[in-house]
Design a protein around this motif. Sequence first.
Motif, short mmCIF file in Angstrom:
data_model
loop_
_atom_site.label_atom_id
_atom_site.label_comp_id
_atom_site.label_asym_id
_atom_site.label_seq_id
_atom_site.Cartn_x
_atom_site.Cartn_y
_atom_site.Cartn_z
N ARG A 193 -16.39 9.33 -12.76
CA ARG A 193 -15.63 10.49 -13.26
C ARG A 193 -15.38 11.51 -12.15
NH1 ARG A 193 -15.93 11.84 -18.56
NH2 ARG A 193 -14.23 13.26 -18.03
N ARG A 194 -15.40 11.06 -10.89
CA ARG A 194 -15.18 11.97 -9.77
C ARG A 194 -14.06 11.48 -8.88
NH1 ARG A 194 -21.67 12.33 -8.78
NH2 ARG A 194 -22.12 13.60 -10.63
N THR A 195 -13.48 12.42 -8.15
CA THR A 195 -12.44 12.11 -7.19
C THR A 195 -12.67 12.96 -5.95
OG1 THR A 195 -10.03 11.91 -6.87
CG2 THR A 195 -10.80 13.82 -8.10
N GLY A 196 -12.03 12.59 -4.85
CA GLY A 196 -12.22 13.34 -3.62
C GLY A 196 -11.31 12.82 -2.53
N VAL A 197 -11.25 13.55 -1.42
CA VAL A 197 -10.41 13.18 -0.29
C VAL A 197 -11.29 12.94 0.93
CG1 VAL A 197 -8.45 13.85 1.16
CG2 VAL A 197 -8.59 14.69 -1.20
N TYR A 198 -11.16 11.77 1.54
CA TYR A 198 -11.92 11.47 2.74
C TYR A 198 -11.40 12.34 3.89
CZ TYR A 198 -14.04 7.35 0.56
OH TYR A 198 -14.77 6.50 -0.25
N PRO A 199 -12.24 13.19 4.47
CA PRO A 199 -11.75 14.13 5.47
C PRO A 199 -11.55 13.52 6.86
CG PRO A 199 -14.10 14.42 5.14
CD PRO A 199 -13.66 13.40 4.14
N ALA A 200 -12.08 12.34 7.09
CA ALA A 200 -11.95 11.70 8.40
C ALA A 200 -12.03 10.19 8.23
CB ALA A 200 -13.06 12.17 9.34
N ASP A 201 -11.57 9.46 9.24
CA ASP A 201 -11.70 8.00 9.21
C ASP A 201 -13.17 7.62 9.14
OD1 ASP A 201 -8.96 7.97 9.59
OD2 ASP A 201 -9.07 7.49 11.72
N GLY A 202 -13.47 6.61 8.34
CA GLY A 202 -14.86 6.17 8.25
C GLY A 202 -15.05 5.24 7.07
N PRO A 203 -16.26 4.74 6.88
CA PRO A 203 -16.53 3.82 5.77
C PRO A 203 -16.47 4.53 4.43
CG PRO A 203 -18.56 4.44 6.86
CD PRO A 203 -17.46 5.01 7.69
N GLY A 204 -16.22 3.77 3.38
CA GLY A 204 -16.19 4.36 2.04
C GLY A 204 -16.08 3.31 0.97
N GLY A 205 -16.64 3.63 -0.20
CA GLY A 205 -16.67 2.66 -1.28
C GLY A 205 -15.92 3.09 -2.53
N TRP A 206 -15.14 4.18 -2.44
CA TRP A 206 -14.39 4.63 -3.62
C TRP A 206 -13.05 3.91 -3.70
CZ3 TRP A 206 -15.01 10.49 -5.06
CH2 TRP A 206 -16.38 10.80 -5.10
N CYS A 207 -12.49 3.84 -4.90
CA CYS A 207 -11.18 3.24 -5.10
C CYS A 207 -10.11 4.19 -4.57
CB CYS A 207 -10.94 2.97 -6.59
SG CYS A 207 -12.08 1.80 -7.33
N LEU A 208 -9.24 3.68 -3.70
CA LEU A 208 -8.22 4.52 -3.06
C LEU A 208 -6.94 4.48 -3.87
CD1 LEU A 208 -8.82 3.55 0.68
CD2 LEU A 208 -9.95 5.31 -0.72
N VAL A 209 -6.50 5.66 -4.34
CA VAL A 209 -5.34 5.73 -5.23
C VAL A 209 -4.22 6.58 -4.68
CG1 VAL A 209 -6.74 5.33 -7.29
CG2 VAL A 209 -6.33 7.67 -6.52
N GLY A 210 -4.35 7.12 -3.48
CA GLY A 210 -3.30 7.95 -2.90
C GLY A 210 -3.74 8.46 -1.54
N ARG A 211 -2.85 9.29 -0.94
CA ARG A 211 -3.20 9.86 0.35
C ARG A 211 -2.53 11.21 0.53
NH1 ARG A 211 -2.54 6.01 5.42
NH2 ARG A 211 -3.62 4.65 3.91
N VAL A 212 -3.29 12.15 1.07
CA VAL A 212 -2.78 13.46 1.44
C VAL A 212 -2.20 13.35 2.85
CG1 VAL A 212 -3.45 15.87 1.91
CG2 VAL A 212 -4.50 14.61 0.01
N PRO A 213 -1.09 14.04 3.15
CA PRO A 213 -0.61 14.02 4.54
C PRO A 213 -1.73 14.40 5.51
CG PRO A 213 1.03 15.02 3.11
CD PRO A 213 -0.21 14.81 2.27
#
Length: 223
Positions: free
Chosen positions: A168-188
Amino acid sequence: MIAFPGPASALVTLPVAPDRDGIARVLRLERFARATLPGLRATIPAFNRLLVEGTPILWDPSEVGATLETGARAALEGEPEAPSAALVTLPVCYDRELAPDLEDVAAIAGLTPDDVARIHSGTTYMVLATGFAPGFAYLGDLDARIAAPRLASPRASVPRASVGIADRRTGVYPADGPGGWCLVGRVPSPFFEDAAERIARFTAGGSVQFRRIGRKDYEAECR
């Protein structure tokens, strides 16, 4: 529950869910702690917990514990006040090339990718905590219709400014790196180029909205 992880620190965990209501109550406790504890050096609110750090010479664990217990009881009473932090708005492109998990999330939800993008960008989120990486904010609560589990195998590399969801959470990856969340979009990506700005952007209790943009506008904002 109050624990003392260090010689001049205390960690209070409120018996509430780690959601919007939980962080609102923690912020109420934080205000109480700042007003009543002498020599307080720092407070770190996150989800349903508050870490307080004090000055060793002024730190009496029994007195601090009693004060925080009083504050915790008060924080659990009634409805918490709405946080007053400024609204942060971020443009997001849900183009499928930038959202590799969008179709999978849609399939789990029984919706179309466009539905997922519409629902995701149609909610005002609250910053439940910051951490994981400098400038990362855990945002909630995600609409239950598009909640999705973390990936079974995390990616070794996630592009900077990717928008992810997990449960039930969302967020924006602030830098290149590993991650396990489902990616549904991208901020410029320019929105996350300046390290100091991305760290200061989010504070616990703050509000965040995503503004849906098309691929053409995304490319223009990336220049």
